[in-house]
Design an enzyme around this catalytic site. Structure first.
Site, PDB file in Angstrom:
ATOM      1  CE  LYS A 181      -1.830   2.956   2.368  1.00 24.56           C
ATOM      2  NZ  LYS A 181      -2.119   4.234   2.318  1.00 24.56           N
ATOM      3  CD  GLU A 255      13.364  -0.122   9.512  1.00 28.39           C
ATOM      4  OE1 GLU A 255      14.123   0.845   9.842  1.00 28.39           O
ATOM      5  OE2 GLU A 255      13.889  -0.733   8.985  1.00 28.39           O
ATOM      6  CB  CYS A 289      12.584   8.580   9.212  1.00 24.87           C
ATOM      7  SG  CYS A 289      13.947   8.008   7.723  1.00 24.87           S
ATOM      8  CD  GLU A 386      10.146  12.404  12.055  1.00 22.56           C
ATOM      9  OE1 GLU A 386       8.696  11.309  12.359  1.00 22.56           O
ATOM     10  OE2 GLU A 386      10.955  11.481  11.116  1.00 22.56           O
TER      11      GLU A 386
END
Ligand code: TAP
Length: 481
Positions: A181, A255, A289, A386
């Site tokens: 997906k 992850e 990331c 983040e």
């Protein structure tokens, strides 16, 4: 001295966009229940209509993957699986220009990056794993490790094609079949990858691609026919998926996010370190990331490094992602732009000092200038959360011990960077930093042979290298939760 650049646009004509795209199930493009539009974040123009996969579409895709797993892929000798993967890798190389332009159109990243980083690394991942397919018995997981079955894979929008490669290549090399997906805002290169699977004559059902939003991802993760879930995305969604998998007994790798420290010592070569800082946070608009979003600079050189950094940032070229001279492209979506803007406002409100590169922003599309915050304290939101955008928070330290303490003061643990001339200091730092990857005198370097993954809230499991195979095998030591 400032150079004037003439426009150097890459041609859009290498890509033939269709008006609408179906789901890739059982080797065919098929219709689904409803559609949504994918746009170019640089211009807000509609690129195409894409099918939204509902639970019944996920069900069809899982059934196709199960059939392909049982009848063809899991019983095929590894050397034959390897041939398919080599063929896919070569097709990615042959169609690299088309893939790069499509990635840039749909994601907003500069063509220089999609052409020189995303697509070559995607091909490299398929080549690397093609080589493993007939050697799994020598990988240290027992003499004949078994695949897990049907894998559900959910990926984010920051590296759409590369994240697909990180997921699909090892799964297939190990004998699993997949239902993938892609993110809602970047489905197009995954669909082109479906065409490449057709071109490679990959047996139908080995790879299935179901486009849609978070609800499609949820339906895939929740499907009882899935043996393993591999997820890359935010820590928040990762947590929800971990809860779902814990009660179902499915294998899982996660992850997730990061807030990496890029640590510059006083003996580091300043110009080189500045290039590393720029690459660490402004590569891919900071939608990375493992971005070096917290600069920790030794107090004695902080002024010198910051002055050089601002000089370098003032030369960054922001604008049309298809222009080969562009350094900083568009923010991927309005929602992401809003998130960046909110966190930057929080930095202002908490008293940090903001400086932005003097780049004019285009009128249409989603843009944010490369930005640096000084006077940042560890308690500020911009030092903890983040941002996932082109925003750097600068903190200082006096001793290596203080650098380690500040670098590790985060719930994340994905990556870190160290800049110094002393090899012994690099090793001292690397053994103390709680991060899955520590780069020394470089940043954001990737190689398919090198495992990548995090500690703590950055997730668990590794992708790439021999370690990455473990997540897709059922041998002794195979599996990860
Ligand atoms: P998310 O919002 O978590 O989305 C990631 C994927 O999950 C998308 O395909 C999303 O679909 C789907 N999704 C959303 N809700 C879901 C649910 N309830 N169940 C199942 N799937 C669901 O993350 P994002 O904003 O796209 O990506 C940014 C995050 O990814 C950052 O935190 C970044 O650090 C992380 N990231 C980590 C890595 C590694 S290797 N650690 C690499 C890249 C990115 P839609 O987008 O279509 O809604």
């Amino acid at each position: 001295m400032r150079f004037e650049y003439a426009p150097a646009p890459e041609s859009r004509s290498v890509v033939t966009l269709r008006d609408s795209y179906g789901l890739f199930i059982g080797g065919e493009f098929v219709g689904g229940s409803s559609v949504f539009k994918t746009i170019s974040p640089a211009t807000e123009e509609v690129l195409a209509e894409v099918t939204h996969g509902g639970p019944e579409d996920v069900d069809r895709a899982v059934a196709a993957a199960r059939q392909a797993y049982e009848r063809v892929w899991s019983v095929m000798p590894g050397r034959d699986r390897g041939k398919y993967l080599f063929r896919i890798a070569r097709l990615i190389q042959e169609r690299s220009r088309e893939l790069a332009v499509l990635e840039t159109l749909d994601n907003g990243k500069p063509i220089r990056e999609s052409r020189d980083v995303d697509v070559p690394l995607t091909a490299a991942h398929f080549f690397y794993h093609a080589g493993w397919a007939d050697k799994l018995g020598y990988a240290g997981f027992g003499p004949s490790p078994r695949p897990l079955g049907v894998v559900g894979q959910v990926i984010p929008w920051n590296f759409p094609l590369l994240m697909l490669a990180w997921k699909v290549a090892p799964a297939l090399a190990c004998g699993n079949t997949v239902v993938l997906k892609p993110a809602e805002t970047t489905p197009l290169t995954a669909l082109l990858f479906g065409e490449i699977c057709q071109q490679a004559d990959l047996p139908p059902g080995v790879v299935n691609i179901v486009t849609g939003d978070g609800s499609t991802g949820h339906a895939l993760v929740a499907h009882p026919g899935i043996d393993k879930v591999a997820f890359t995305g935010s820590t928040e969604v990762g947590r929800e998926i971990a809860r779902m998998c814990a009660v179902s007994g499915k294998r899982l790798t996660l992850e997730l996010g990061g807030k990496a420290a890029n640590v510059v010592f006083d003996d580091a070569p300043v110009d080189q370190a500045v290039e590393g800082i720029v690459n660490g946070i402004f590569f891919n608009q900071g939608h990375v990331c493992c971005a070096g979003s917290r600069l920790l600079v030794q107090e004695s050189v902080a002024d010198e490094v910051l002055e050089a950094l601002k000089r370098r940032m003032a030369t960054l070229r922001l604008g049309d992602p298809l222009d080969k001279n562009t350094d900083v492209g568009a923010i991927n979506s309005r929602a992401q732009l809003d998130k960046i803007t909110d966190l930057v406002a929080a930095g202002d409100a908490e008293g940090a000092q903001r400086w932005a590169a003097p780049c004019p922003l285009p009128e249409r599309g989603f843009w944010f200038p490369p930005t640096v915050f000084t006077e940042v304290s560890q308690a500020h939101r911009i030092a903890k959360e983040e941002i996932f955008g082109p925003v750097l928070s600068v903190l200082t330290f006096r001793t290596p011990a203080e650098a380690v303490e500040k670098a590790n003061n985060t719930p994340y643990g994905l990556s870190a960077g160290v800049w110094t001339e002393k090899g012994s200091l690099i090793l001292w730092m690397a053994s103390r930093l709680r991060a899955g990857v520590v780069w020394a005198n470089t940043f954001n370097r990737f190689d398919p042979a090198s495992p990548f993954g995090g500690y703590k809230e950055s997730g668990f499991g590794r992708e790439g290298g021999r370690h990455g195979l473990e997540a897709y095998l059922d041998g002794p030591g195979g599996g990860d939760v």
